[in-house]
Design an enzyme around this catalytic site. Structure first.
Site, PDB file in Angstrom:
ATOM      1  N   LYS A   9       0.485   0.891   7.421  1.00 26.25           N
ATOM      2  CA  LYS A   9      -0.980   0.844   8.025  1.00 26.25           C
ATOM      3  C   LYS A   9      -0.836   1.811   9.287  1.00 26.25           C
ATOM      4  O   LYS A   9      -1.818   2.410   9.536  1.00 26.25           O
ATOM      5  CB  LYS A   9      -1.357  -0.702   8.310  1.00 26.25           C
ATOM      6  CG  LYS A   9      -1.628  -1.366   7.062  1.00 26.25           C
ATOM      7  CD  LYS A   9      -2.486  -0.753   6.027  1.00 26.25           C
ATOM      8  CE  LYS A   9      -2.997  -1.491   4.999  1.00 26.25           C
ATOM      9  NZ  LYS A   9      -3.830  -0.934   3.882  1.00 26.25           N
ATOM     10  N   TYR A  59       4.055  -3.544   5.541  1.00 33.25           N
ATOM     11  CA  TYR A  59       2.717  -3.613   6.068  1.00 33.25           C
ATOM     12  C   TYR A  59       2.324  -2.863   7.011  1.00 33.25           C
ATOM     13  O   TYR A  59       1.665  -1.774   6.901  1.00 33.25           O
ATOM     14  CB  TYR A  59       2.141  -5.096   5.541  1.00 33.25           C
ATOM     15  CG  TYR A  59       0.654  -5.219   5.740  1.00 33.25           C
ATOM     16  CD1 TYR A  59       0.099  -4.954   4.281  1.00 33.25           C
ATOM     17  CD2 TYR A  59      -0.167  -5.319   6.869  1.00 33.25           C
ATOM     18  CE1 TYR A  59      -1.447  -5.149   4.369  1.00 33.25           C
ATOM     19  CE2 TYR A  59      -1.475  -5.302   6.778  1.00 33.25           C
ATOM     20  CZ  TYR A  59      -2.045  -5.049   5.564  1.00 33.25           C
ATOM     21  OH  TYR A  59      -3.540  -5.154   5.141  1.00 33.25           O
TER      22      TYR A  59
HETATM   23  N1  LIG Z   1      -8.097  -8.571   2.420  1.00 34.97           N
HETATM   24  C1  LIG Z   1      -7.735  -8.516   3.569  1.00 34.97           C
HETATM   25  O1  LIG Z   1      -7.769  -9.432   4.471  1.00 34.97           O
HETATM   26  C2  LIG Z   1      -7.351  -7.054   4.484  1.00 34.97           C
HETATM   27  C3  LIG Z   1      -7.188  -7.073   5.807  1.00 34.97           C
HETATM   28  C4  LIG Z   1      -7.021  -5.810   6.268  1.00 34.97           C
HETATM   29  C5  LIG Z   1      -6.812  -4.549   5.550  1.00 34.97           C
HETATM   30  N2  LIG Z   1      -6.908  -4.920   4.336  1.00 34.97           N
HETATM   31  C6  LIG Z   1      -6.703  -3.663   3.426  1.00 34.97           C
HETATM   32  O2  LIG Z   1      -7.853  -3.415   2.766  1.00 34.97           O
HETATM   33  C7  LIG Z   1      -7.314  -2.966   1.608  1.00 34.97           C
HETATM   34  C8  LIG Z   1      -8.019  -3.686   0.458  1.00 34.97           C
HETATM   35  O3  LIG Z   1      -7.428  -4.835   0.554  1.00 34.97           O
HETATM   36  P1  LIG Z   1      -8.067  -5.950  -0.632  1.00 34.97           P
HETATM   37  O4  LIG Z   1      -7.713  -7.258   0.155  1.00 34.97           O
HETATM   38  O5  LIG Z   1      -9.194  -5.663  -1.246  1.00 34.97           O
HETATM   39  O6  LIG Z   1      -6.521  -5.927  -1.491  1.00 34.97           O
HETATM   40  P2  LIG Z   1      -6.314  -6.300  -3.159  1.00 34.97           P
HETATM   41  O7  LIG Z   1      -5.056  -6.422  -3.239  1.00 34.97           O
HETATM   42  O8  LIG Z   1      -7.313  -7.348  -3.619  1.00 34.97           O
HETATM   43  O9  LIG Z   1      -6.678  -4.872  -3.957  1.00 34.97           O
HETATM   44  C9  LIG Z   1      -5.949  -3.883  -4.012  1.00 34.97           C
HETATM   45  C10 LIG Z   1      -5.876  -3.063  -5.460  1.00 34.97           C
HETATM   46  O10 LIG Z   1      -5.186  -1.869  -5.486  1.00 34.97           O
HETATM   47  C11 LIG Z   1      -4.847  -2.007  -6.722  1.00 34.97           C
HETATM   48  N3  LIG Z   1      -3.578  -0.952  -6.721  1.00 34.97           N
HETATM   49  C12 LIG Z   1      -2.292  -1.481  -6.569  1.00 34.97           C
HETATM   50  N4  LIG Z   1      -1.538  -0.535  -6.732  1.00 34.97           N
HETATM   51  C13 LIG Z   1      -2.299   0.528  -7.226  1.00 34.97           C
HETATM   52  C14 LIG Z   1      -2.088   1.820  -7.604  1.00 34.97           C
HETATM   53  N5  LIG Z   1      -0.825   2.331  -8.050  1.00 34.97           N
HETATM   54  N6  LIG Z   1      -2.964   2.763  -8.199  1.00 34.97           N
HETATM   55  C15 LIG Z   1      -4.283   2.210  -8.409  1.00 34.97           C
HETATM   56  N7  LIG Z   1      -4.705   1.201  -7.548  1.00 34.97           N
HETATM   57  C16 LIG Z   1      -3.629   0.305  -7.229  1.00 34.97           C
HETATM   58  C17 LIG Z   1      -4.689  -3.250  -7.016  1.00 34.97           C
HETATM   59  O11 LIG Z   1      -4.691  -3.239  -8.512  1.00 34.97           O
HETATM   60  C18 LIG Z   1      -5.721  -4.160  -6.465  1.00 34.97           C
HETATM   61  O12 LIG Z   1      -6.849  -3.884  -7.318  1.00 34.97           O
HETATM   62  C19 LIG Z   1      -5.838  -2.825   1.448  1.00 34.97           C
HETATM   63  O13 LIG Z   1      -5.516  -1.625   1.937  1.00 34.97           O
HETATM   64  C20 LIG Z   1      -5.564  -3.942   2.546  1.00 34.97           C
HETATM   65  O14 LIG Z   1      -4.481  -3.647   2.982  1.00 34.97           O
HETATM   66  C21 LIG Z   1      -7.142  -6.069   3.578  1.00 34.97           C
END
Ligand SMILES: NC(=O)c1ccc[n+]([C@@H]2O[C@H](COP(=O)([O-])OP(=O)(O)OC[C@H]3O[C@@H](n4cnc5c(N)ncnc54)[C@H](O)[C@@H]3O)[C@@H](O)[C@H]2O)c1
Length: 279
Positions: free
Chosen positions: A194, A190
């Protein structure tokens, strides 16, 4: 600033915005952010049923055109097919939001060996996480960015994390029922994915600066999504604003970065983390 200036700066009328990971928690909110300003969101995800459903929800909520497409962003030919489909349907791509990533739930494994620990971390998981979070962002940027550069206009937004600017505090994940060598931790991938996205952002920003393509990163802090109370309380003590983010709290930033409001911004990392990284 008067109202019409503000509207003009943030106006996204008919701009086509590809959002990877569009079926996930934040992908739908990114879509809402740009749809509210008149854009046409294109949700892309490996989960076909979920992405179709998410697109229908956005279209319904905002009365906009919003399509959900299945693509595997780790596969160049799948990305190419998706991009060709978007171009033949809309004729242009204005914004790419590289949002998809593997987001592991820490501390839930029930096996003998705690796989999240660095000593045990499986190479297969390393490869898989880098393939989605980093290679996927590279492939989408390469294919979509090339098209944007040829048109002389475009915006790329890489969704990073507060863990792009600080190390994970592994004390957050400690469990009272485990020995030190069995404590779960935030996986190394992770942090690596990032942090690397910030490097990709700077590279893209300078590479295509003279072709009208801007690239910025957004680094969100953790979003409250029903995590265990103990974890939420621990995390709150490390955040000056003393809470996790609500799911909609990045929408303003996404609209800012996607629109002409950020016209003089490229190669930057917008950190929105309740102040966590300044402590
Ligand atoms: N949720 C949080 O608290 C948070 C905090 C900081 C950063 N982020 C970042 O924000 C972004 C979104 O987070 P989230 O919580 O919505 O994540 P999430 O897991 O809900 O959504 C990620 C999506 O990516 C899709 N995915 C995975 N592999 C894939 C592939 N090979 N091709 C196409 N799609 C694919 C998944 O099916 C999923 O729907 C991520 O990059 C995450 O690291 C999230």
């Amino acid at each position: 600033m008067n109202k019409s200036v503000a509207h003009g700066l943030f106006d996204m009328t008919d701009r086509v915005v590809i959002i990877t990971g569009g079926a996930g928690l934040l992908g739908k909110r990114h879509a809402a952010a740009v749809a509210s300003a008149g854009a046409v969101p294109v949700l892309v995800d490996i989960k076909e049923g979920s992405v179709t459903e998410a697109a229908a929800q956005v279209a319904n909520e905002f009365g906009c055109d919003c399509v959900g497409l299945r693509a595997d962003i780790t596969d160049a030919s799948s990305v190419r097919t998706m991009v060709d489909g978007v171009l033949s349907r809309y004729g242009r791509i204005d914004v790419l939001i590289n949002n998809a990533a593997n987001n592991p739930t820490v501390g839930q494994s029930g096996g003998q060996v705690e796989w999240t620990r660095l000593e045990n971390f499986p190479l297969a998981v390393w490869d898989r996480d880098l393939a989605v979070g980093l290679t996927g962002a590279f492939l989408c940027s390469q294919i979509v960015g090339t098209e944007m550069a040829s048109r002389g206009r475009g915006v790329i937004i890489n969704i990073a994390s507060d863990l792009a600017v600080i190390a994970p505090d592994q004390r957050l994940y400690e469990r009272g029922d485990r020995q030190p060598s069995e404590q779960p931790v935030k996986p190394v991938t992770y942090s690596v994915v990032k942090t690397a996205l910030i490097g990709l952002t700077r590279y893209l920003a300078t590479y295509w600066a003279d072709r009208g393509v801007r690239a910025n990163a957004l680094s969100p802090g953790g979003v409250y999504d029903g995590q265990p109370d103990e974890f939420v309380a621990r995390l709150a003590t490390r955040i000056p604003l003393a809470r996790m983010a609500d799911v909609g709290e990045y929408e303003g930033a996404v609209l800012f970065l996607a629109s002409d409001a950020s016209a003089y911004m490229t190669g930057a990392n917008l950190v929105i983390d309740g102040g966590r990284s300044c402590w």
